[in-house]
Design a protein around this motif. Sequence first.
Motif, PDB file in Angstrom:
ATOM      1  N   LEU A  92      53.592  39.082  35.469  1.00 55.62           N
ATOM      2  CA  LEU A  92      52.514  40.343  36.279  1.00 55.62           C
ATOM      3  C   LEU A  92      50.740  39.252  36.023  1.00 55.62           C
ATOM      4  O   LEU A  92      50.398  38.575  34.787  1.00 55.62           O
ATOM      5  CB  LEU A  92      52.386  41.670  35.655  1.00 55.62           C
ATOM      6  N   THR A  93      50.559  38.450  37.161  1.00 50.90           N
ATOM      7  CA  THR A  93      49.204  38.099  36.623  1.00 50.90           C
ATOM      8  C   THR A  93      47.882  39.043  37.168  1.00 50.90           C
ATOM      9  O   THR A  93      48.040  38.841  37.916  1.00 50.90           O
ATOM     10  CB  THR A  93      49.080  36.526  37.758  1.00 50.90           C
ATOM     11  N   LEU A  94      47.372  38.751  36.676  1.00 54.43           N
ATOM     12  CA  LEU A  94      45.809  39.695  36.426  1.00 54.43           C
ATOM     13  C   LEU A  94      44.556  38.595  37.596  1.00 54.43           C
ATOM     14  O   LEU A  94      44.499  37.726  36.618  1.00 54.43           O
ATOM     15  CB  LEU A  94      45.542  40.415  35.019  1.00 54.43           C
ATOM     16  N   ALA A  95      44.381  39.069  38.302  1.00 51.26           N
ATOM     17  CA  ALA A  95      42.979  37.934  38.791  1.00 51.26           C
ATOM     18  C   ALA A  95      41.657  38.673  37.729  1.00 51.26           C
ATOM     19  O   ALA A  95      41.955  39.867  37.505  1.00 51.26           O
ATOM     20  CB  ALA A  95      42.391  38.410  39.450  1.00 51.26           C
ATOM     21  N   ALA A  96      41.058  37.448  36.917  1.00 48.24           N
ATOM     22  CA  ALA A  96      40.510  37.616  36.071  1.00 48.24           C
ATOM     23  C   ALA A  96      38.387  38.061  36.574  1.00 48.24           C
ATOM     24  O   ALA A  96      38.018  36.996  36.407  1.00 48.24           O
ATOM     25  CB  ALA A  96      40.189  36.567  34.881  1.00 48.24           C
ATOM     26  N   GLU A  97      38.177  38.951  37.036  1.00 47.75           N
ATOM     27  CA  GLU A  97      36.764  39.439  37.935  1.00 47.75           C
ATOM     28  C   GLU A  97      36.242  39.341  36.928  1.00 47.75           C
ATOM     29  O   GLU A  97      36.841  40.638  36.141  1.00 47.75           O
ATOM     30  CB  GLU A  97      37.360  40.513  38.924  1.00 47.75           C
ATOM     31  N   PRO A  98      34.638  38.560  36.975  1.00 45.62           N
ATOM     32  CA  PRO A  98      34.141  39.154  35.603  1.00 45.62           C
ATOM     33  C   PRO A  98      33.323  41.084  35.574  1.00 45.62           C
ATOM     34  O   PRO A  98      33.465  40.862  36.569  1.00 45.62           O
ATOM     35  CB  PRO A  98      33.149  38.209  35.199  1.00 45.62           C
ATOM     36  N   PHE A  99      33.055  40.884  34.759  1.00 45.97           N
ATOM     37  CA  PHE A  99      32.227  42.598  35.044  1.00 45.97           C
ATOM     38  C   PHE A  99      30.695  42.769  35.042  1.00 45.97           C
ATOM     39  O   PHE A  99      30.016  41.646  34.452  1.00 45.97           O
ATOM     40  CB  PHE A  99      32.445  43.478  33.262  1.00 45.97           C
ATOM     41  N   LEU A 100      30.060  43.416  35.464  1.00 49.96           N
ATOM     42  CA  LEU A 100      28.906  43.547  35.567  1.00 49.96           C
ATOM     43  C   LEU A 100      28.389  44.762  34.998  1.00 49.96           C
ATOM     44  O   LEU A 100      29.080  45.249  34.675  1.00 49.96           O
ATOM     45  CB  LEU A 100      28.031  43.812  37.580  1.00 49.96           C
ATOM     46  N   ASP A 101      27.169  44.222  34.420  1.00 50.99           N
ATOM     47  CA  ASP A 101      26.924  45.314  33.253  1.00 50.99           C
ATOM     48  C   ASP A 101      26.016  46.552  34.441  1.00 50.99           C
ATOM     49  O   ASP A 101      26.355  45.931  35.648  1.00 50.99           O
ATOM     50  CB  ASP A 101      25.819  44.564  33.065  1.00 50.99           C
ATOM     51  N   SER A 102      25.581  47.466  34.455  1.00 52.15           N
ATOM     52  CA  SER A 102      24.250  48.866  35.086  1.00 52.15           C
ATOM     53  C   SER A 102      23.315  47.947  35.744  1.00 52.15           C
ATOM     54  O   SER A 102      23.548  48.030  36.919  1.00 52.15           O
ATOM     55  CB  SER A 102      24.511  49.490  34.183  1.00 52.15           C
ATOM     56  N   ASP A 103      22.606  46.851  35.118  1.00 53.17           N
ATOM     57  CA  ASP A 103      21.801  46.453  35.998  1.00 53.17           C
ATOM     58  C   ASP A 103      21.752  45.930  37.367  1.00 53.17           C
ATOM     59  O   ASP A 103      22.022  45.886  38.005  1.00 53.17           O
ATOM     60  CB  ASP A 103      20.604  46.342  34.964  1.00 53.17           C
ATOM     61  N   GLN A 104      23.114  44.973  37.163  1.00 52.54           N
ATOM     62  CA  GLN A 104      23.803  43.495  37.718  1.00 52.54           C
ATOM     63  C   GLN A 104      24.193  44.807  39.131  1.00 52.54           C
ATOM     64  O   GLN A 104      23.974  44.693  40.359  1.00 52.54           O
ATOM     65  CB  GLN A 104      24.816  42.754  37.599  1.00 52.54           C
ATOM     66  N   ALA A 105      25.660  45.600  38.692  1.00 56.10           N
ATOM     67  CA  ALA A 105      25.861  46.545  39.702  1.00 56.10           C
ATOM     68  C   ALA A 105      24.971  47.624  40.408  1.00 56.10           C
ATOM     69  O   ALA A 105      24.965  47.453  41.541  1.00 56.10           O
ATOM     70  CB  ALA A 105      26.829  47.186  39.221  1.00 56.10           C
TER      71      ALA A 105
END
Length: 81
Positions: free
Chosen positions: A4-17
């Motif tokens: 199983l390969t998971l794409a490593a999408e970065p998280f955004l903080d509340s301000d960025q989102a």
Amino acid sequence: MSELTLAAEPFLDSDQAAAILRIHSKTLQRLARHGQVIGYRVGKLWRFHASDLEGRNDGFASTLDADTAQRYALSTTRARN
């Protein structure tokens, strides 16, 4: 056995989102608490994936309750003027 390969999408903080959706970060956090936006709670902080937010700014107010939608409409009107 398959891997199983998971794409490593970065998280955004509340301000960025919130900037992506053009709403206030506290509004975004409230929407996440109520399950109207997909968000992940990490301790006291909220984190979001950009892919979960895609397409949300088109017709975003229609997913909100009437009171929040009205405040959202007023805030975007003031921001544009």
